[in-house]
Structure formats: C-alpha cells, structure tokens
Design a protein around this motif. Structure first.
Motif, short mmCIF file in Angstrom:
data_model
loop_
_atom_site.label_atom_id
_atom_site.label_comp_id
_atom_site.label_asym_id
_atom_site.label_seq_id
_atom_site.Cartn_x
_atom_site.Cartn_y
_atom_site.Cartn_z
N TYR A 118 1.02 -1.38 0.38
CA TYR A 118 -0.29 -0.45 -0.03
C TYR A 118 0.53 1.03 0.36
O TYR A 118 2.16 1.13 0.42
CB TYR A 118 -1.01 0.37 1.28
N ASP A 119 0.30 2.46 -0.22
CA ASP A 119 1.03 3.87 -0.34
C ASP A 119 0.03 4.43 0.90
O ASP A 119 -0.66 4.89 1.13
CB ASP A 119 1.08 4.50 -1.66
N ALA A 120 1.23 4.11 2.06
CA ALA A 120 0.65 5.58 3.39
C ALA A 120 0.16 6.83 3.26
O ALA A 120 -0.80 6.75 3.87
CB ALA A 120 1.86 4.83 4.02
N VAL A 121 0.89 7.33 2.10
CA VAL A 121 0.01 9.36 1.48
C VAL A 121 -0.79 8.56 0.16
O VAL A 121 -1.64 8.69 0.31
CB VAL A 121 1.45 9.73 0.90
N LYS A 122 -0.80 8.07 -0.82
CA LYS A 122 -1.42 8.10 -2.37
C LYS A 122 -2.88 7.32 -1.18
O LYS A 122 -3.61 7.63 -2.16
CB LYS A 122 -0.99 7.24 -3.27
N ASP A 123 -3.00 5.93 -0.86
CA ASP A 123 -4.18 4.96 -0.65
C ASP A 123 -5.02 5.98 0.05
O ASP A 123 -5.64 5.26 0.62
CB ASP A 123 -3.28 4.38 -0.94
N PHE A 124 -4.42 6.93 0.92
CA PHE A 124 -5.58 7.40 2.69
C PHE A 124 -5.84 8.54 2.33
O PHE A 124 -4.91 9.50 1.39
CB PHE A 124 -4.88 6.49 3.50
N GLN A 125 -7.00 8.77 2.90
CA GLN A 125 -7.12 9.98 3.03
C GLN A 125 -7.36 10.52 5.10
O GLN A 125 -7.94 9.98 5.46
CB GLN A 125 -8.40 10.61 2.33
N PRO A 126 -6.19 11.53 4.83
CA PRO A 126 -6.49 11.67 6.45
C PRO A 126 -7.77 11.93 6.65
O PRO A 126 -8.09 13.09 6.44
CB PRO A 126 -4.96 12.58 6.43
N LEU A 127 -8.07 11.93 8.04
CA LEU A 127 -9.52 12.50 8.49
C LEU A 127 -9.03 12.86 10.08
O LEU A 127 -9.59 13.90 10.00
CB LEU A 127 -9.95 11.12 9.02
N ALA A 128 -8.79 12.49 11.16
CA ALA A 128 -8.33 12.95 11.66
C ALA A 128 -7.05 12.73 13.16
O ALA A 128 -7.27 11.39 12.57
CB ALA A 128 -9.16 13.09 12.74
#
Length: 323
Positions: A110-120
C-alpha cells in the motif's frame, strides 16, 4: 451541436454533484467499519472503541471495530487502501503503518500517502522502556552497561515497527547492540516480557501501565520531555543519561483515498467535536496520553513530515531495510 453536448455534460455533472451531496447529507445510512491493525488492548484499539461508541451515538449508525493484526500492519492497511471510497471504512492507525513502515520497508502493499485520506489526528502517547519485574536492571544505565559488556546478548521485543525504530535509535545513541525479537503486536510482546522471555521492550504508556500496576513489569524510563503523572517516580530517558531522546506513539483516523468531500467534512466535524469534549480529554488522559487533534489537511502535512523525520532516524541509526 456543441451547445447540446455541453448542456448534457453540465446536466450530468450537476446530477452527479447532487447525488454526492444527497449521499453526504444522509451519511451514514448503514454501519461503518473501523479497521485496526493492532489487537485488542493496544492504544489504537482502545482509541478506536472509544470513537466507535461516540460516533455511533452522534451519527446514528453502528461503528464496528474490526481488529486485523499481524504482518506489520500490512493486512489492515491493505484492506483499507482497497476498500470503496464511500466513507464506510475507516482506519484507526498508529504511526507504525502510516509512517514507520514507509521508512523501514523496501516495499509495501500500500502507499501510506496516496492510498489514504487523513481524517483526524487523535492522540499522542509517550513510550516507556520496561523490563520484567525480576530483571536485574533497575535503571536504564544498568541495561546500557550490561549491553556494552556483551554486545548482542540481550534481546528486546518489538511489537510494531515504530517500537523497533525507537529502540534502535536508543541503542545508537548509547552505542550498544541487542537482538531484536519481533512480535505481531504490542500485547504479545508485553506478555512475553512479563514472562521473562525477553529482556526489555518499549511501548506506549497505555499498553504498559496494566502490567506495571500489576507488578509484572518494571518501568525504567519514560521517553518524553518530562516525567508523567502515571509514573512520577520513573525518570525520563534524558534524565537517565540520553539527553534529547523522546519517542511517542500517536493515533489517527484515515479513510481510503477519494472519499467525497462532503462525507469527509461530516465525519471530520463529528470527530473534532468529540475530541474537543471534556470526556475525550479525560479518556485520553486516563490512558496516559494527551489529545493531539489535527484536522484533515494539517494531519496530512504532519504525516508527511513524520515520514521524512523517521527516514532520517532510520538512516542515522543505521537500521537496515526490511524486505
């Protein structure tokens, strides 16, 4: 003809936007899954269950915790990264899968930055160096002295990649070597420590306190800039001969990348209101940590900065990449 095509395109766009807004207005209209990469009893799990209970009450749908430990958090992170970007899968993660793994492993599924949207961003917990209750080491200096006399003889448990990096940095600062014993999670490492199967480990304060209070393990030093109220008699690592050393575990919430902005905004606002409450502050304090809230954009910037900082630590401490 061109005008007709443009009109149809604008109509389709407006209908799509309307559908997205309608979905966000009704969000959530079914249960939401909260995936955790660590087992029950970990700081991330405890935080996830607190969030689940309050978000269920606030948003009117069940928020269900799904523990998927193991494989250095690869299993859980991959499950979230490949989930539909509709707001019905959340990831309550520590810095291990979202920062440390990026710096330590050559390849990730997985890509810890590109695959996710930070929420909180949620909370931060100082780490504590602990040994078995019957250990001959009474202080960090005792442990360092023993490690210098017999390089590689002592062994240490690492429940996550973050704890491994924190300990290897401590070793580097003190010019000692020890043998790593990896575990699938913090709970397993702490259980083996209490049983005397490893010489020491480091974990965030909420994970160690039950065993400290039960007399199963002994705290040698706190990796914070000052002593903590849970362990007022335990010195900091800095006070114990390693000035400037600090290490914390933090937890945050992520969506898969691509979640509609209105859904992100609604979920983010709900968590923000919760984390600003006295109940949340009291709960996190009881776990030995502090509320460390950050909104989506600020959290994303923080994550990227933490990745770069951890990469520098890995390089400085000469921690080899894992396959």
């Amino acid at each position: 003809m061109k005008t007709s095509l443009l009109a149809r395109w604008l109509l389709a766009l407006s209908l799509g936007c309307a559908a997205t807004l309608a979905a966000a207005a009704g969000y959530p209209d079914k249960p939401v899954k909260i995936i955790v990469s660590l087992p029950p009893g970990s700081g991330a799990d405890t935080t996830a269950r607190f969030l689940a209970r309050h978000l269920s009450e606030k948003l009117g749908q069940p928020f269900l915790v799904d523990n998927r430990p193991g494989a250095d958090s690869f299993i859980a992170a991959r499950a979230v990264a490949t989930a539909p970007a509709d707001g019905y899968t959340m990831f309550v993660a520590s810095n291990s899968p979202m920062v440390t793994n990026v710096a330590v492993f050559r390849q990730l599924p997985y890509d810890a930055v590109k695959d996710f949207q930070p929420l909180a961003r949620i909370a931060r917990f100082p780490m504590v160096l602990v040994v078995p209750a019957n250990s001959p080491f009474k202080t960090l200096q005792d442990l360092v002295a023993a490690a210098r006399l017999a390089p590689g003889k002592l062994n240490f448990g690492s429940g996550t990649a973050t704890y491994r990096v924190a300990l290897e940095l401590l070793h580097e600062r003190n010019q000692i070597k020890a043998t790593a014993v990896p575990y699938k999670g913090t709970s397993a490492a702490m259980t083996d420590l209490a049983g005397g199967n490893i010489d020491y480990t480091m974990a965030e304060v909420s994970a160690v306190m039950p065993l400290v209070r039960g007399g199963k393990v002994r705290a040698l030093a706190v990796a914070a800039n000052e002593r903590i109220k849970e362990l007022p008699q335990v010195p900091t690592v800095g006070e114990s001969g390693t000035p400037g050393y600090e290490s914390y575990a933090w937890t945050g919430v992520f969506f898969p990348a691509g979640v509609p902005e209105p859904v992100l905004a609604r979920a983010s606002q709900a968590i923000k209101e919760l984390m600003e409450s006295d109940e949340a502050k009291a709960f996190i304090t009881l776990q030995g940590g502090a509320v460390f809230y950050g909104a989506p954009q600020a959290f994303g910037e923080f994550q990227r900065a933490e990745i770069e900082k951890t990469r520098r630590i890995v390089k400085t401490a000469n921690i080899g990449y894992e396959d």
